[in-house]
Design a protein around this motif. Structure first.
Motif, PDB file in Angstrom:
ATOM      1  N   SER A  86       0.826  -1.210   0.000  1.00 41.61           N
ATOM      2  CA  SER A  86       0.000   0.000   0.000  1.00 41.61           C
ATOM      3  C   SER A  86       0.856   1.253   0.000  1.00 41.61           C
ATOM      4  CB  SER A  86      -0.952  -0.005   1.203  1.00 41.61           C
ATOM      5  OG  SER A  86      -0.230   0.115   2.418  1.00 41.61           O
ATOM      6  N   ALA A  87       2.059   1.181   0.593  1.00 37.57           N
ATOM      7  CA  ALA A  87       2.940   2.349   0.599  1.00 37.57           C
ATOM      8  C   ALA A  87       3.357   2.712  -0.819  1.00 37.57           C
ATOM      9  CB  ALA A  87       4.166   2.089   1.466  1.00 37.57           C
ATOM     10  N   THR A  88       3.620   1.703  -1.654  1.00 38.16           N
ATOM     11  CA  THR A  88       3.968   1.980  -3.047  1.00 38.16           C
ATOM     12  C   THR A  88       2.796   2.596  -3.788  1.00 38.16           C
ATOM     13  OG1 THR A  88       5.654   0.249  -3.216  1.00 38.16           O
ATOM     14  CG2 THR A  88       4.570   0.912  -5.255  1.00 38.16           C
ATOM     15  N   GLU A  89       1.612   2.052  -3.581  1.00 37.98           N
ATOM     16  CA  GLU A  89       0.431   2.562  -4.265  1.00 37.98           C
ATOM     17  C   GLU A  89       0.186   4.026  -3.909  1.00 37.98           C
ATOM     18  OE1 GLU A  89      -4.155   1.098  -5.164  1.00 37.98           O
ATOM     19  OE2 GLU A  89      -3.041   0.240  -3.483  1.00 37.98           O
ATOM     20  N   THR A  90       0.291   4.357  -2.625  1.00 40.04           N
ATOM     21  CA  THR A  90       0.066   5.733  -2.179  1.00 40.04           C
ATOM     22  C   THR A  90       1.160   6.667  -2.707  1.00 40.04           C
ATOM     23  OG1 THR A  90      -1.029   4.961  -0.169  1.00 40.04           O
ATOM     24  CG2 THR A  90      -0.179   7.216  -0.157  1.00 40.04           C
TER      25      THR A  90
ATOM     26  N   PRO B 168       0.432   6.643 -15.359  1.00 40.89           N
ATOM     27  CA  PRO B 168       1.447   5.657 -15.756  1.00 40.89           C
ATOM     28  C   PRO B 168       1.616   5.501 -17.262  1.00 40.89           C
ATOM     29  CG  PRO B 168       0.129   4.805 -13.948  1.00 40.89           C
ATOM     30  CD  PRO B 168      -0.517   6.078 -14.367  1.00 40.89           C
ATOM     31  N   SER B 169       0.590   5.801 -18.027  1.00 42.49           N
ATOM     32  CA  SER B 169       0.680   5.632 -19.476  1.00 42.49           C
ATOM     33  C   SER B 169       1.692   6.583 -20.107  1.00 42.49           C
ATOM     34  CB  SER B 169      -0.692   5.831 -20.125  1.00 42.49           C
ATOM     35  OG  SER B 169      -1.118   7.176 -19.979  1.00 42.49           O
ATOM     36  N   ALA B 170       2.082   7.635 -19.393  1.00 46.45           N
ATOM     37  CA  ALA B 170       3.039   8.603 -19.927  1.00 46.45           C
ATOM     38  C   ALA B 170       4.487   8.132 -19.794  1.00 46.45           C
ATOM     39  CB  ALA B 170       2.882   9.949 -19.217  1.00 46.45           C
ATOM     40  N   LEU B 171       4.723   7.137 -18.975  1.00 46.10           N
ATOM     41  CA  LEU B 171       6.098   6.722 -18.680  1.00 46.10           C
ATOM     42  C   LEU B 171       6.758   6.046 -19.876  1.00 46.10           C
ATOM     43  CD1 LEU B 171       5.592   5.215 -15.100  1.00 46.10           C
ATOM     44  CD2 LEU B 171       6.479   7.489 -15.681  1.00 46.10           C
ATOM     45  N   ASP B 172       8.040   6.343 -20.064  1.00 45.88           N
ATOM     46  CA  ASP B 172       8.846   5.712 -21.104  1.00 45.88           C
ATOM     47  C   ASP B 172       9.776   4.644 -20.548  1.00 45.88           C
ATOM     48  OD1 ASP B 172       7.995   7.347 -23.415  1.00 45.88           O
ATOM     49  OD2 ASP B 172       8.868   8.978 -22.238  1.00 45.88           O
TER      50      ASP B 172
ATOM     51  N   ALA C 264       5.093  -4.622  -7.951  1.00 43.88           N
ATOM     52  CA  ALA C 264       5.269  -3.211  -8.283  1.00 43.88           C
ATOM     53  C   ALA C 264       4.538  -2.841  -9.570  1.00 43.88           C
ATOM     54  CB  ALA C 264       6.756  -2.878  -8.405  1.00 43.88           C
ATOM     55  N   TYR C 265       4.494  -3.752 -10.552  1.00 43.30           N
ATOM     56  CA  TYR C 265       3.739  -3.459 -11.777  1.00 43.30           C
ATOM     57  C   TYR C 265       2.309  -3.033 -11.438  1.00 43.30           C
ATOM     58  CZ  TYR C 265       7.272  -6.041 -14.600  1.00 43.30           C
ATOM     59  OH  TYR C 265       8.416  -6.480 -15.221  1.00 43.30           O
ATOM     60  N   GLU C 266       1.729  -3.715 -10.489  1.00 43.69           N
ATOM     61  CA  GLU C 266       0.335  -3.452 -10.127  1.00 43.69           C
ATOM     62  C   GLU C 266       0.219  -2.263  -9.181  1.00 43.69           C
ATOM     63  OE1 GLU C 266      -1.308  -7.191  -8.793  1.00 43.69           O
ATOM     64  OE2 GLU C 266      -0.547  -8.251 -10.564  1.00 43.69           O
ATOM     65  N   ASP C 267       1.101  -2.189  -8.177  1.00 44.91           N
ATOM     66  CA  ASP C 267       1.058  -1.088  -7.222  1.00 44.91           C
ATOM     67  C   ASP C 267       1.318   0.260  -7.889  1.00 44.91           C
ATOM     68  OD1 ASP C 267       0.616  -2.873  -5.122  1.00 44.91           O
ATOM     69  OD2 ASP C 267       2.754  -3.081  -4.681  1.00 44.91           O
ATOM     70  N   LEU C 268       2.166   0.263  -8.928  1.00 43.08           N
ATOM     71  CA  LEU C 268       2.508   1.495  -9.636  1.00 43.08           C
ATOM     72  C   LEU C 268       1.509   1.833 -10.744  1.00 43.08           C
ATOM     73  CD1 LEU C 268       6.360   0.894  -9.904  1.00 43.08           C
ATOM     74  CD2 LEU C 268       5.257   2.644  -8.499  1.00 43.08           C
TER      75      LEU C 268
END
Length: 391
Positions: free
Chosen positions: A259-263, A276-280, A295-299
């Motif tokens: 949850s810390a990563t998600e927040t 997230p769609s803007a990330l390269d 992390a894929y999901e939390d981010l």
């Protein structure tokens, strides 16, 4: 509130260097970072320094910050040491950004360093363990591989993912790390090798675990008021987010996400004005293979339970839509605790300035770094923008 810009970054190789001191490693990383500032930089230009270190082995627990900064001639520069387990380097960068945004400093050094190879395995295990829940994890004999194995077991049981997917993380990151001359484990591995490696804590095996490394990494930041004095590059720290959670796994609501990563990610995206769609590209904290999938999901890279599909489809490969851990990640590049977060920033600097060699991506505009302490007790996320790259 003023923007902060990344003007230089450098690191040592990550690896096993028991003959070297933490001062020596810091000095090399500092020199490397200074050499990469286009317009040059002098010690007198630096207003403040923040360094991250766990102090593995008990070395210089007090004043280890000034011990490294005075070693390179940064006399009378205020220096603060940050200890937030494996996220120490990332939180050092966050404090550097805060110093600039507050107006207290124009040029700030953010660094991390660690020496981990000059001790026995049992002692190293102790120092790693202090970043977990002391009473209910470390003192009962649970290691971090055991904690992450519980998370992996829960995830594999709940979602369409297998232990082979954990091995795919290792294969991808080793392939990237083989192109990184700074990587600790800079060699490729086959899926067969990764699947058949010796078990560490089921379902995790040796290839699902990162190494303990020695190393140092330094990032140099400047305010928008002075950045043009140092570089024509415009690498802006667009968004910063951080959060904390229960230190012990048993106290959390879920074993299949942090949850810390998600927040932290939500805050960083909001402040950067992107999603997230803007990330390269992204450098994420893959201390164990399951950590990358979580992390894929939390981010927000994919929906819950879809991380394995993202990996299998090649989305996070270097030629995919969102390359992850082009440096090799912790798994291949290495994990010198205090230096890990700032080491991620070095990869971001390399990618933005076209200095990533065989790992180079095509003109990235946005990149993310994600640094986790312990098993998720603290997380910090930074979003960087290369303002020179048009939409």
């Amino acid at each position: 509130m003023r923007d902060a810009y990344l003007i230089g970054a450098g690191q040592t190789a990550f690896g096993a260097f028991p003959e070297r001191s933490y001062r020596d490693l810091f000095a090399e990383a500092y020199q490397h970072a200074c050499e990469r500032v286009d317009g040059g930089i002098e010690p007198g230009d630096i207003d403040e320094a923040v360094v991250g270190s766990l102090g593995v082995g008990g070395r210089q627990l007090g004043l280890s910050g000034p011990a490294v900064t005075e070693h390179v001639g940064l006399h009378n520069v205020p220096c603060t040491r940050v200890e937030n387990a494996c996220a120490a380097g990332g939180f050092a960068l966050r404090q550097a950004v805060q110093a600039i945004r507050s107006g207290m400093a124009d040029v700030v050094l953010a660094s991390g360093f660690e020496v981990m190879s000059d001790m026995s395995g049992d002692v190293t295990k102790y120092w790693l363990g202090v970043s977990g829940e002391t009473e209910w994890e470390r003192l009962t004999g649970t290691t971090f591989s055991g904690v992450y194995a519980q998370m992996a077991s829960a995830y594999l049981d709940r979602h369409d993912a297998t232990a082979e997917d954990l091995s795919r993380v290792a294969v991808k990151n080793h392939a990237n790390g083989a192109k990184n001359p700074k990587a600790h484990l800079g060699f490729e591995c086959s899926l067969e090798d990764a699947v058949g490696a010796p078990e560490v804590a089921a379902p995790l095996n040796l290839y699902h675990c990162c190494p303990t490394s020695d190393g140092a990494a330094v990032a140099l930041l400047a305010s928008e008021d002075v950045v043009e004095e140092y570089t024509d590059e415009r690498i802006r720290v667009a968004g910063v987010g951080a959060a904390s959670d229960h230190v012990g796994l048993a106290e959390r609501d879920s074993y299949v996400g942090l949850s810390a990563t998600e927040t932290a990610a939500e805050t960083a995206y909001d402040r950067a004005g992107v999603d997230p769609s803007a990330l390269d590209f992204a450098e994420i904290h893959d201390c164990f293979a399951i950590a990358e999938l979580l992390a894929y999901e939390d981010l927000g890279f994919c929906d819950r339970g879809e991380a394995a599909r993202l990996l299998r489809d090649g989305v996070t490969d270097p030629d995919g839509d969102l390359p992850v851990n082009t440096s090799g990640g912790l798994k291949s590049k290495g994990h010198p605790i205090g230096a890990t977060g700032t080491g991620q920033v070095v990869e971001a600097f390399d990618q933005f300035t076209g200095q990533a060699g065989d790992r180079q991506l095509a003109e990235p505009r946005y990149g993310l770094t994600h640094n986790v302490g312990g098993s998720g007790g603290a997380t910090v996320v930074h979003v960087f923008e290369n303002e020179e790259v048009a939409e």
